[in-house]
Design an enzyme around this catalytic site. Sequence first.
Site, PDB file in Angstrom:
ATOM      1  N   TRP A   1     -84.865  -8.481  58.619  1.00 48.33           N
ATOM      2  CA  TRP A   1     -84.948  -9.107  57.295  1.00 48.33           C
ATOM      3  C   TRP A   1     -85.617 -10.466  57.376  1.00 48.33           C
ATOM      4  CZ3 TRP A   1     -84.715  -5.367  54.171  1.00 48.33           C
ATOM      5  CH2 TRP A   1     -83.882  -4.279  54.439  1.00 48.33           C
TER       6      TRP A   1
ATOM      7  N   ASP B   1     -80.800 -16.569  53.149  1.00 51.86           N
ATOM      8  CA  ASP B   1     -80.649 -15.214  52.629  1.00 51.86           C
ATOM      9  C   ASP B   1     -79.233 -14.753  52.990  1.00 51.86           C
ATOM     10  OD1 ASP B   1     -80.542 -12.533  52.069  1.00 51.86           O
ATOM     11  OD2 ASP B   1     -82.288 -11.973  53.272  1.00 51.86           O
TER      12      ASP B   1
ATOM     13  N   LYS C   1     -73.836  -5.824  48.043  1.00 51.00           N
ATOM     14  CA  LYS C   1     -72.870  -5.748  49.143  1.00 51.00           C
ATOM     15  C   LYS C   1     -71.539  -6.370  48.720  1.00 51.00           C
ATOM     16  CE  LYS C   1     -76.537  -4.807  52.047  1.00 51.00           C
ATOM     17  NZ  LYS C   1     -77.930  -5.160  52.164  1.00 51.00           N
TER      18      LYS C   1
END
Lengths: 367, 367
Positions: free
Chosen positions: A107, A178, A202
């Site tokens: 990511w 992030d 999430k």
Amino acid sequence: MTTATVHRVFNFSAGPAVLPLEVLESAQRDLVALPGVGMSVLEISHRSKPFEEICFGAEEDFKRLAGIPAGYQVLFLQGGATLQFSMVPMNLLPPDGTADYLDTGVWSEKAIKEAQKVGAVHVAASSKATNHDRIPGQGEVRFSERPAYVHMTSNNTIFGTQYHFVPEVPAGVPLVNDASSDVFCRPVDFSKFALTYAGAQKNLSIAGLTVVVIREDLLERAPAGLPVYLKYATHAKERSLYNTPPVFGIYVLRLVLRHLIAGGGLAAVEARNRRKAEKVYAAIDGSGGFYRGHARPDSRSWMNITFRLPSEELEKRFVAEATAQELSGLKGHRSVGGIRASIYNAFPEAGVDALVSFMAEFQRRAG
Amino acid sequence: MTTATVHRVFNFSAGPAVLPLEVLESAQRDLVALPGVGMSVLEISHRSKPFEEICFGAEEDFKRLAGIPAGYQVLFLQGGATLQFSMVPMNLLPPDGTADYLDTGVWSEKAIKEAQKVGAVHVAASSKATNHDRIPGQGEVRFSERPAYVHMTSNNTIFGTQYHFVPEVPAGVPLVNDASSDVFCRPVDFSKFALTYAGAQKNLSIAGLTVVVIREDLLERAPAGLPVYLKYATHAKERSLYNTPPVFGIYVLRLVLRHLIAGGGLAAVEARNRRKAEKVYAAIDGSGGFYRGHARPDSRSWMNITFRLPSEELEKRFVAEATAQELSGLKGHRSVGGIRASIYNAFPEAGVDALVSFMAEFQRRAG
């Protein structure tokens, strides 16, 4: 309404992920018509009073639960972390500037690639050489001379690593995080971050909502001519109502926030998450090497636990037999292989206990 | 589950808007756990088989219902029409090119503003001089010499106008349509459009999903270096699964598509929409001038019906009394004033009848 017949399995998916059952039942109860409104939350105008109450209420609950300091705004956007990979540099990286990125996996690397389309990127630290099995320590970080900002990824779903400290950055340099996969997993000092973003699917809500927490002085950094949707200031000015926001995602976020507040806040969440993660890591560490964790102990994620078995054949059997016992979604990402157990905030402790029992039982039979 | 006690009003909101009751009830029934899956659709992985079935099923149902020709792709994105205002020129307008826009109101003008950030814009026709009370006829349109594309807005929510023809464009020039507020209101020949986009929250699904129908040859036009999320080719290549899509919006879309297919397809939708709109326009035209439509008769929208009363005071009373009779959301947009009745696909005919009765009754009392 009776939900007695509803059958649910343990969902170890890396995301979208489990929601609190109470939240699901509440959303279900009111889905055809919000009490006192006579319309579904799926149908109400985003300019209506009932929705303003939901949207501004979610914003306020978010700030209260997280202890967001004055001078920050909470924005509800779309496009996931993927769009944030571009929005961050488009808003904060001047064409002649350099942004520093801490590379802790797939990511981070996607974020780096998008920033490189806007300006220069300096990788200030990386765990790539050891297949991202750890978070680089503060001592390894080499910042560039005057970074426009520093970007980090606080939890790495694929490799199962997580920051358990906030990196120190040069004075005055905005730290961007992030936090898609570990936001609200415990209390966080948001004042240390100039910008935090998180895909909601999430720990916060459902897919299709992205939450951004931004320090107000950053709003004015964007160059003129930026597309209107991609400018943080657009959304800050209109309290996330510049255009039609993801209404249902914001509604579910509010239900989750109220559930967390009623449950004792982020300190209670932390205690539960720590306990859940420790149980699985104890099962790995106590297996005499049958289960081998991918992440180094000091970098272990509370959210995604990655481990290998002695052979790929055993890993396949493990996943198949676990699935048959209704432990779903345990197959690891191809970058690491093996097993990944994602146990986000709403993942029930009973599911962790079931996994730990299964691990012991599987080892007895196969070990 | 009993829904007998659920109380619903008539929702004339301009969007987000009414969904078919059958769709709401189906979503409600399965919200805690999808049958046979054991997880909520709000929780399932976008990489799971159950979601692939939903997502690819929605894509196929969409193509079948709309008769999408070969060589087109249907994409499920985020960010609403607002992000499309930027994505269209970012993908299709070279820096030295000119895009032609047909200006029919506020939404066209927002699209124009974003295109001007990318390249040159030529306004090929405009209804601005008469406060957008009509769709410019083909004879009024003056294209630029070699437009990169032509952009139109097929329905204008604020002014209550709608195209009832497809504009002719120079040979080989892609026609791009913002169909957010009238997609699927009747059968459409999609082969006449190179790109159609629609925020889903009116006729298709819920807020937070944007559907794009794109001719494949357009996918390769994007310049190198475009942010990955903003490139149509990114999503086309991965069948809308490059990153986590708005899962629940796609699920609701599929329920709506199946509802439309089971109900006889877009021809049946057209017949019902025509009938609904004609009833309200007949009430306006038969009121002896008490109600005055904003749109010229040949440009009248089937989706948003805008009209004025003899005074602003009467308009206020009309809205207040209608609301008391559970006809909700009738206040017009400030750009036109007066009344706006949005009667999208799922708006029930009984609600139209109730409005028409109320209009007659109100006129008797106040006229």
